[in-house]
Design a protein around this motif. Structure first.
Motif, mmCIF file in Angstrom:
data_model
loop_
_atom_site.group_PDB
_atom_site.id
_atom_site.type_symbol
_atom_site.label_atom_id
_atom_site.label_comp_id
_atom_site.label_asym_id
_atom_site.label_seq_id
_atom_site.Cartn_x
_atom_site.Cartn_y
_atom_site.Cartn_z
ATOM 1 N N ILE A 132 0.883 -1.174 0.000
ATOM 2 C CA ILE A 132 0.000 0.000 0.000
ATOM 3 C C ILE A 132 0.918 1.221 0.000
ATOM 4 C CG2 ILE A 132 -1.896 1.179 1.184
ATOM 5 C CD1 ILE A 132 -2.525 -1.474 2.581
ATOM 6 N N PRO A 133 1.416 1.643 -1.167
ATOM 7 C CA PRO A 133 2.465 2.672 -1.220
ATOM 8 C C PRO A 133 1.943 4.087 -1.002
ATOM 9 C CG PRO A 133 1.895 1.998 -3.429
ATOM 10 C CD PRO A 133 1.067 1.145 -2.515
ATOM 11 N N LYS A 134 1.374 4.334 0.162
ATOM 12 C CA LYS A 134 0.851 5.652 0.504
ATOM 13 C C LYS A 134 1.580 6.179 1.720
ATOM 14 C CE LYS A 134 -3.972 4.703 -0.872
ATOM 15 N NZ LYS A 134 -5.367 4.685 -0.353
ATOM 16 N N SER A 135 1.816 7.488 1.766
ATOM 17 C CA SER A 135 2.301 8.106 2.993
ATOM 18 C C SER A 135 1.171 8.075 4.025
ATOM 19 C CB SER A 135 2.726 9.561 2.731
ATOM 20 O OG SER A 135 3.863 9.605 1.898
ATOM 21 N N GLY A 136 1.554 8.129 5.299
ATOM 22 C CA GLY A 136 0.554 8.124 6.366
ATOM 23 C C GLY A 136 0.680 6.969 7.324
ATOM 24 N N GLY A 137 1.519 5.975 6.992
ATOM 25 C CA GLY A 137 1.793 4.886 7.920
ATOM 26 C C GLY A 137 0.550 4.144 8.367
ATOM 27 N N ASP A 138 0.452 3.908 9.690
ATOM 28 C CA ASP A 138 -0.640 3.128 10.274
ATOM 29 C C ASP A 138 -2.003 3.595 9.778
ATOM 30 O OD1 ASP A 138 1.607 3.948 12.111
ATOM 31 O OD2 ASP A 138 0.939 2.173 13.202
ATOM 32 N N LEU A 183 -1.476 0.278 20.962
ATOM 33 C CA LEU A 183 -2.695 -0.322 20.420
ATOM 34 C C LEU A 183 -2.726 -0.210 18.899
ATOM 35 C CD1 LEU A 183 -5.500 -1.577 21.090
ATOM 36 C CD2 LEU A 183 -6.386 0.752 21.185
ATOM 37 N N SER A 184 -2.295 0.931 18.372
ATOM 38 C CA SER A 184 -2.324 1.142 16.918
ATOM 39 C C SER A 184 -1.385 0.182 16.184
ATOM 40 C CB SER A 184 -1.969 2.594 16.584
ATOM 41 O OG SER A 184 -0.623 2.877 16.889
ATOM 42 N N TYR A 185 -0.232 -0.154 16.806
ATOM 43 C CA TYR A 185 0.672 -1.129 16.193
ATOM 44 C C TYR A 185 -0.044 -2.461 15.982
ATOM 45 C CZ TYR A 185 4.651 1.906 17.478
ATOM 46 O OH TYR A 185 5.532 2.952 17.620
ATOM 47 N N GLY A 186 -0.713 -2.931 17.045
ATOM 48 C CA GLY A 186 -1.376 -4.230 16.955
ATOM 49 C C GLY A 186 -2.504 -4.242 15.945
ATOM 50 N N VAL A 187 -3.295 -3.168 15.909
ATOM 51 C CA VAL A 187 -4.410 -3.086 14.953
ATOM 52 C C VAL A 187 -3.871 -3.113 13.524
ATOM 53 C CG1 VAL A 187 -6.260 -1.604 14.092
ATOM 54 C CG2 VAL A 187 -5.941 -1.889 16.555
ATOM 55 N N TRP A 208 2.278 -8.827 21.603
ATOM 56 C CA TRP A 208 1.520 -7.589 21.767
ATOM 57 C C TRP A 208 0.313 -7.796 22.673
ATOM 58 C CZ3 TRP A 208 -3.545 -6.866 19.928
ATOM 59 C CH2 TRP A 208 -4.029 -5.555 19.959
ATOM 60 N N ALA A 209 -0.421 -8.915 22.457
ATOM 61 C CA ALA A 209 -1.612 -9.196 23.248
ATOM 62 C C ALA A 209 -1.250 -9.431 24.717
ATOM 63 C CB ALA A 209 -2.342 -10.415 22.681
ATOM 64 N N LEU A 210 -0.142 -10.129 24.964
ATOM 65 C CA LEU A 210 0.304 -10.357 26.346
ATOM 66 C C LEU A 210 0.627 -9.036 27.034
ATOM 67 C CD1 LEU A 210 2.598 -13.516 25.968
ATOM 68 C CD2 LEU A 210 0.459 -13.353 27.271
ATOM 69 N N LEU A 211 1.404 -8.187 26.359
ATOM 70 C CA LEU A 211 1.768 -6.904 26.957
ATOM 71 C C LEU A 211 0.545 -6.028 27.190
ATOM 72 C CD1 LEU A 211 5.068 -5.542 25.363
ATOM 73 C CD2 LEU A 211 4.698 -6.519 27.601
ATOM 74 N N LEU A 212 -0.363 -6.020 26.210
ATOM 75 C CA LEU A 212 -1.544 -5.180 26.342
ATOM 76 C C LEU A 212 -2.436 -5.676 27.482
ATOM 77 C CD1 LEU A 212 -2.222 -2.723 24.560
ATOM 78 C CD2 LEU A 212 -3.947 -4.136 23.437
ATOM 79 N N GLY A 213 -2.547 -7.003 27.596
ATOM 80 C CA GLY A 213 -3.364 -7.569 28.665
ATOM 81 C C GLY A 213 -2.822 -7.238 30.039
ATOM 82 N N PRO A 258 -5.263 -0.035 34.821
ATOM 83 C CA PRO A 258 -6.572 0.038 34.158
ATOM 84 C C PRO A 258 -7.044 1.465 33.904
ATOM 85 C CG PRO A 258 -6.821 -0.638 36.454
ATOM 86 C CD PRO A 258 -5.355 -0.651 36.155
ATOM 87 N N VAL A 259 -6.731 2.390 34.812
ATOM 88 C CA VAL A 259 -7.191 3.772 34.642
ATOM 89 C C VAL A 259 -6.505 4.422 33.444
ATOM 90 C CG1 VAL A 259 -7.321 6.054 35.701
ATOM 91 C CG2 VAL A 259 -7.748 4.021 37.082
ATOM 92 N N VAL A 260 -5.173 4.267 33.375
ATOM 93 C CA VAL A 260 -4.408 4.852 32.274
ATOM 94 C C VAL A 260 -4.899 4.310 30.933
ATOM 95 C CG1 VAL A 260 -2.127 4.949 31.197
ATOM 96 C CG2 VAL A 260 -2.363 5.347 33.653
ATOM 97 N N CYS A 261 -5.060 2.984 30.849
ATOM 98 C CA CYS A 261 -5.523 2.378 29.597
ATOM 99 C C CYS A 261 -6.951 2.798 29.272
ATOM 100 C CB CYS A 261 -5.430 0.858 29.686
ATOM 101 S SG CYS A 261 -3.741 0.243 29.918
ATOM 102 N N GLY A 262 -7.790 2.903 30.306
ATOM 103 C CA GLY A 262 -9.177 3.321 30.089
ATOM 104 C C GLY A 262 -9.273 4.729 29.553
#
Length: 535
Positions: A107-113, A411-415, A448-453, A460-464
């Motif tokens: 997908i050769p577009k600028s804009g990354g994620d 979160l954006s990396y994993g998505v 990623w899922a392990l770290l995020l979990g 929980p407050v920061v992530c929320g």
């Protein structure tokens, strides 16, 4: 009129006439030679392999490696485990960068994620990433780096106390304004600054590594022997180890930034033989180099400082310099200041292209998709990034905000990497110049899922709060993007404001080059075309 929410049928209506005329001019005589196109107002491909590596390395190496070792050691509980965290953190970044290399040439577009998620999952998901990045993530990160720069510059002036609040804010603002002017003036000048300061960062870390190796050669490596290195001051929990990895991940953040400027990289891939070029090469060179340098730098720190000394230091590199460099210890705060100066330049350069890409897709005001008619730089997008950062500086609560946006960033990396797997399933026949083994994205997503979990469990407050910040973009999307039947007075106001801003900034929409790479949907036919032509 029904809004286009899936992101597949977007049109650039304002530029369509220019694009059609340019296409007809070339197709008229059946010749697609680039030299028949007159000078165009467009983003220039001026980022070569060296500058591409400098963008990645320069964005990764900010203030993190000079400060983050304290957090990694604090959460890991021992020198040995801290070193393992740094090595594994680099390997995880390498896995992620391999996935982004595939996405970048497919997908050769600028804009990354943002561009990849918009293309794969549709407009709403892409807009949520764009919203959180433009509103909070990048302005906050820029503000923190700018404040770090001003604190280290002012440290010799105020040796016995913290620099005054207003002094740090003013110097940070001056630095931001200067680098914004540089980026508005010339892409080449901005990339040259990035090249020079990246070399300076590596030189500073090289000095630390050399001094550390001298200490090891003198026999000062007791703290690095396995018996001592794995002596735990306290046995860390799984959650603490996860937080140690998050600290290391912050120091490695920026490995995906070259994907934000894909369209300005010289020959990101060759159309003739479909061979990938500078984009993946820069990724393959930069990530292992940074991992190697980071690991050796931490070994150097531990060769000169005990864990207690390192944990009590607010700036590890400065403490290292004061202990071993004597009268030359002033080199360390200067090196950190220069490192952060280059980091500000890199973040401005790449984050402005994110605004540019968002406006081009219709998710931000169209003014941000315009470039200077002469310098070919996205001046409105740069001014938007600079203004947002100055506002964050005035708010003052930058360090609280960075805790929230670190979660959004991760979160954006994993998505995005989950999108790679979905895109493989959605378009299996699409030609991919680079196609990584499926174990690469799956391994990254498991980690990623392990770290995020564990992050959700530990904070929980920061992530929320991070999730709430991202979800505030939902009503904005439906009101600003999806709702096409707005009152005429709103459209008139936007048109008038855009016209005035165009006159002030001397900007126009970039012109389309019909000889550029074909649309993504047409790529499946390309390999067979090449094979038939060569047979």
């Amino acid at each position: 009129m029904v809004a286009d929410m899936d992101g597949e049928n977007r049109k650039r209506s304002i530029c369509s006439r220019q694009e059609s005329l340019a296409a007809l001019k070339i197709l008229k005589d059946g010749n697609n030679k680039r030299d028949e196109i007159p000078d165009r107002v467009t983003l220039k491909k001026e980022i070569g392999l060296l500058s591409a590596c400098a963008i990645i390395i320069g964005n990764i190496i900010g203030s993190g490696i000079f400060i983050s070792p304290k957090g990694v050691l604090e959460h890991s509980g021992s020198v040995g485990l801290a070193l393992i965290v740094w090595v594994v953190g680099g390997c995880i970044a390498a896995l992620g960068s391999l996935c982004y290399a595939e996405l970048g040439v497919t997908i050769p577009k600028s804009g990354g994620d943002y561009s990849y998620v918009t293309e794969i999952f549709g407009g709403l998901v892409g807009f949520l990433l764009l919203w959180s990045a433009v509103l909070i993530m990048y302005p906050t990160t820029l503000a923190v780096i700018a404040l770090t720069f001003s604190n280290y510059v002012l440290q010799p002036v105020f040796p016995d106390c913290l620099p005054p609040y207003m002094a740090t804010r003013l110097l940070s603002t001056v630095c931001l304004l200067f680098l914004t002017w540089v980026n508005c003036s010339s892409v080449r000048l901005a990339t040259r600054i990035q090249d020079v300061f990246t070399v300076g960062k590596l030189a500073a870390l090289g000095l630390i590594i050399v001094v550390g190796l001298v200490q090891i050669c003198k026999g000062n490596y007791e703290g690095l022997t396995p018996q001592v290195a794995f002596e735990f001051s306290r046995m860390p929990s799984v959650g603490q180890v996860a937080l140690a990895f998050l600290q290391a991940s912050f120091a490695f953040s920026g490995w995906n930034f070259l994907n934000y400027v894909t369209e300005e990289v010289v020959e990101p891939r060759r159309v003739d033989d479909l061979i990938s070029r500078n984009l993946p090469r820069a990724i393959y060179i930069s990530i292992p180099l940074v991992t190697f340098v980071y690991t050796l730098t931490n070994i150097a720190y531990f060769s000169a400082m005990s864990p207690e000394e390192l944990l009590s230091s607010n700036a590890v590199a400065v403490t290292f310099g004061e202990k071993l460099l004597g009268m030359f210890s002033v080199i360390m705060p200067i090196s950190v200041a220069l490192s952060t100066f280059g980091g500000i330049n890199g973040y401005l350069f790449t984050s402005s292209r994110l605004c540019f890409s968002g406006a081009r897709e219709g998710h931000l005001p169209s003014l941000l998709a315009m470039i200077h008619f002469k310098h070919c730089t996205p001046i409105p997008a740069l001014l938007c990034c600079c203004t947002a950062t100055i506002i964050i500086l005035c708010i003052g609560e930058t360090h609280n905000l960075i805790n929230y946006v670190s979660f959004i960033n991760y979160l954006s990396y994993g998505v995005t990497i989950a999108g790679l797997l979905y895109y493989r399933w959605k378009k299996p026949k699409l030609y991919r110049p680079i196609k990584v083994n499926l174990l690469v994205p799956i391994s990254y997503l498991l980690f990623w899922a392990l770290l995020l979990g564990f992050s959700l469990y530990s904070e929980p407050v920061v992530c929320g709060v991070g999730l709430v910040i991202m979800l505030t973009g939902v009503p904005v999307y439906f009101l600003g993007v999806h709702w096409r039947g707005k009152p005429k007075c709103i459209y008139d106001f936007i048109e008038s404001a855009t016209f005035v801003a165009q006159r002030l900034c001397f900007v126009v929409f970039p012109q389309f080059d019909p000889t550029e790479i074909s649309p993504i949907e047409e790529w499946p036919n390309k390999p067979s075309d090449n094979l038939s032509r060569n047979s």
